[in-house]
Design an enzyme around this catalytic site. Sequence first.
Site, PDB file in Angstrom:
ATOM      1  N   ASP A  93      20.948 -71.183   8.740  1.00 18.33           N
ATOM      2  CA  ASP A  93      21.337 -72.441   8.096  1.00 18.33           C
ATOM      3  C   ASP A  93      22.151 -72.261   6.817  1.00 18.33           C
ATOM      4  O   ASP A  93      22.292 -73.205   6.050  1.00 18.33           O
ATOM      5  CB  ASP A  93      20.102 -73.311   7.841  1.00 18.33           C
ATOM      6  CG  ASP A  93      19.009 -72.567   7.081  1.00 18.33           C
ATOM      7  OD1 ASP A  93      19.259 -71.450   6.614  1.00 18.33           O
ATOM      8  OD2 ASP A  93      17.898 -73.119   6.964  1.00 18.33           O
ATOM      9  N   LYS A 141      10.061 -68.673  -3.475  1.00 20.97           N
ATOM     10  CA  LYS A 141       9.652 -70.008  -3.932  1.00 20.97           C
ATOM     11  C   LYS A 141       8.792 -69.948  -5.201  1.00 20.97           C
ATOM     12  O   LYS A 141       7.607 -70.315  -5.190  1.00 20.97           O
ATOM     13  CB  LYS A 141       8.886 -70.752  -2.820  1.00 20.97           C
ATOM     14  CG  LYS A 141       9.528 -70.670  -1.440  1.00 20.97           C
ATOM     15  CD  LYS A 141      10.287 -71.911  -1.077  1.00 20.97           C
ATOM     16  CE  LYS A 141      11.305 -71.771   0.015  1.00 20.97           C
ATOM     17  NZ  LYS A 141      11.104 -71.037   1.212  1.00 20.97           N
ATOM     18  N   ASP A 172      22.487 -73.934   1.715  1.00 17.67           N
ATOM     19  CA  ASP A 172      21.565 -73.980   2.846  1.00 17.67           C
ATOM     20  C   ASP A 172      21.658 -75.402   3.396  1.00 17.67           C
ATOM     21  O   ASP A 172      21.258 -76.354   2.723  1.00 17.67           O
ATOM     22  CB  ASP A 172      20.146 -73.663   2.354  1.00 17.67           C
ATOM     23  CG  ASP A 172      19.104 -73.748   3.465  1.00 17.67           C
ATOM     24  OD1 ASP A 172      19.306 -74.505   4.443  1.00 17.67           O
ATOM     25  OD2 ASP A 172      18.078 -73.075   3.351  1.00 17.67           O
TER      26      ASP A 172
HETATM   27  N1  GDD Z   1      13.161 -66.516  14.941  1.00 17.85           N
HETATM   28  C1  GDD Z   1      12.534 -67.130  13.954  1.00 17.85           C
HETATM   29  N2  GDD Z   1      11.179 -67.241  13.995  1.00 17.85           N
HETATM   30  N3  GDD Z   1      13.261 -67.652  12.941  1.00 17.85           N
HETATM   31  C2  GDD Z   1      12.610 -68.300  11.950  1.00 17.85           C
HETATM   32  C3  GDD Z   1      11.203 -68.463  11.942  1.00 17.85           C
HETATM   33  C4  GDD Z   1      10.452 -67.888  13.038  1.00 17.85           C
HETATM   34  O1  GDD Z   1       9.225 -67.968  13.119  1.00 17.85           O
HETATM   35  N4  GDD Z   1      10.870 -69.155  10.826  1.00 17.85           N
HETATM   36  C5  GDD Z   1      12.023 -69.425  10.182  1.00 17.85           C
HETATM   37  N5  GDD Z   1      13.079 -68.926  10.864  1.00 17.85           N
HETATM   38  C6  GDD Z   1      14.497 -68.982  10.502  1.00 17.85           C
HETATM   39  C7  GDD Z   1      14.997 -70.390  10.165  1.00 17.85           C
HETATM   40  O2  GDD Z   1      15.526 -71.021  11.311  1.00 17.85           O
HETATM   41  C8  GDD Z   1      16.092 -70.090   9.159  1.00 17.85           C
HETATM   42  O3  GDD Z   1      17.325 -69.769   9.789  1.00 17.85           O
HETATM   43  C9  GDD Z   1      15.591 -68.840   8.458  1.00 17.85           C
HETATM   44  O4  GDD Z   1      14.634 -68.236   9.310  1.00 17.85           O
HETATM   45  C10 GDD Z   1      14.960 -69.138   7.089  1.00 17.85           C
HETATM   46  O5  GDD Z   1      13.948 -70.108   7.256  1.00 17.85           O
HETATM   47  P1  GDD Z   1      13.953 -71.474   6.424  1.00 17.85           P
HETATM   48  O6  GDD Z   1      12.779 -72.251   6.869  1.00 17.85           O
HETATM   49  O7  GDD Z   1      15.291 -72.114   6.460  1.00 17.85           O
HETATM   50  O8  GDD Z   1      13.634 -70.889   4.991  1.00 17.85           O
HETATM   51  P2  GDD Z   1      14.035 -71.465   3.578  1.00 17.85           P
HETATM   52  O9  GDD Z   1      15.356 -72.115   3.606  1.00 17.85           O
HETATM   53  O10 GDD Z   1      12.888 -72.274   3.070  1.00 17.85           O
HETATM   54  O11 GDD Z   1      14.094 -70.117   2.683  1.00 17.85           O
HETATM   55  C11 GDD Z   1      14.864 -69.003   3.120  1.00 17.85           C
HETATM   56  O12 GDD Z   1      16.240 -69.221   2.890  1.00 17.85           O
HETATM   57  C12 GDD Z   1      16.625 -69.358   1.484  1.00 17.85           C
HETATM   58  C13 GDD Z   1      18.111 -69.520   1.441  1.00 17.85           C
HETATM   59  O13 GDD Z   1      18.468 -70.697   2.062  1.00 17.85           O
HETATM   60  C14 GDD Z   1      14.391 -67.741   2.362  1.00 17.85           C
HETATM   61  O14 GDD Z   1      15.057 -66.645   2.957  1.00 17.85           O
HETATM   62  C15 GDD Z   1      14.720 -67.816   0.886  1.00 17.85           C
HETATM   63  O15 GDD Z   1      14.394 -66.582   0.243  1.00 17.85           O
HETATM   64  C16 GDD Z   1      16.204 -68.076   0.696  1.00 17.85           C
HETATM   65  O16 GDD Z   1      16.509 -68.227  -0.694  1.00 17.85           O
HETATM   66 MG    MG Z   2      16.675 -72.724   5.066  1.00 14.33          MG
END
Ligand code: GDD
Ligand code: MG
Length: 363
Positions: A110, A162, A218
Amino acid sequence: MKGLILVGGYGTRLRPLTLTKPKPLVEFGNRPMILHQIEALAEAGVTDIVLAVNYRPEDMVDTLQKYEKEYGVNITFSVETEPLGTAGPLKLAEKVLAKDPSPFFVLNSDVICNYPFKEMIEFHNAHGGEGTIVATKVEDPSKYGVIVHHPGTTKIDRFVEKPVTFVGNRINAGIYILNPSVIDLIELRPTSIEKETFPALAKKGTLHSFDLEGYWMDVGQPKDFLAGTGLYLNSLGVRNPEMLVPKDASYLHSGHVLVHPTAKISPSAKLGPNVVVGPGVEIGDGARISRSVIMSNAVVKPHAHVKQTIVGWNSRIGRWARTENVTVLGDDVEIQDEIYVNGGRVLPHKSIGSNVEKPEIIM
Ligand code: GDD
Ligand code: MG
């Protein structure tokens, strides 16, 4: 080279769009979100791309087979039977990622930016550590992973996912390059790369960060999807201005507007800033659209006012209707003539015949 895209989750934060399409295929700037990443990976010389999914891969297989041919890459799905988090999927795809000793890319699906893949490879090889994380600065770091450095170096001292108290505002952009040795630290179970793997690598002193230039977002939630669209269009304006609506177009109101060649727009409509119009869309006389995305085959009738709205595929906005404040319409929604929608999330196939005065989900 190899790369893994963490596609994962149900994309619940992008509902109602993701009720119809898996998040990676939702169009961003008129192209499926994931295509931006696949194209950039292919350009950087990646030939094997693993999509780590736990949701409806059958919807994506056909589309992705098409991209395999188009970009000359092998795309495989690595399907989890239970969500493995952000680290577990690396272990599950070990056969591909560790098939040779070269490093591999990992992307959150994303995140959008001008992916700096080639520069990352050089940087990663030069520092000789096990991992490189792309870093960007944000105003509110609390919803991201924060990176703290050893002073005066690129080496990461601490990684805090976070944070609840302020530790810094350089955050993880969700783009990594890792050596296969990192997979040895990961077990095949639901586990978080941010909470487990990165802190362990930081402790070993083998994790570095690479500063991103330019925009980053994001786009996993509607408000950020719209804001990210603005940043993306701005960047197109610098890099590929010929892709945008020319300054002298009669319907250009201001700023950057991207229109699919098959869309039909009345010369008396007023579009901009930050508008994307998809294939087959029709926009009527005197319609006013700003900071919005109109997905394929939607219709905006004369004199409607569409502001900060994502209009889903095949939806229709009536004459003199008004939508704003991060309204999101799913597939095939109708907003009847003269209706006002303030921050509504409208599920697919609904017809809205009375005003939505304050943000709510309409089922
Ligand atoms: N295959 C798989 N399986 N992918 C997963 C799973 C899972 O169980 N859980 C989450 N993802 C994927 C999501 O689809 C996304 O592409 C990515 O892993 C990160 O998950 P998000 O749920 O979007 O996390 P976030 O946005 O709260 O936080 C992450 O992204 C931030 C930047 O946008 C973290 O990586 C943070 O450290 C980072 O700053
Ligand atoms: Mg995300």
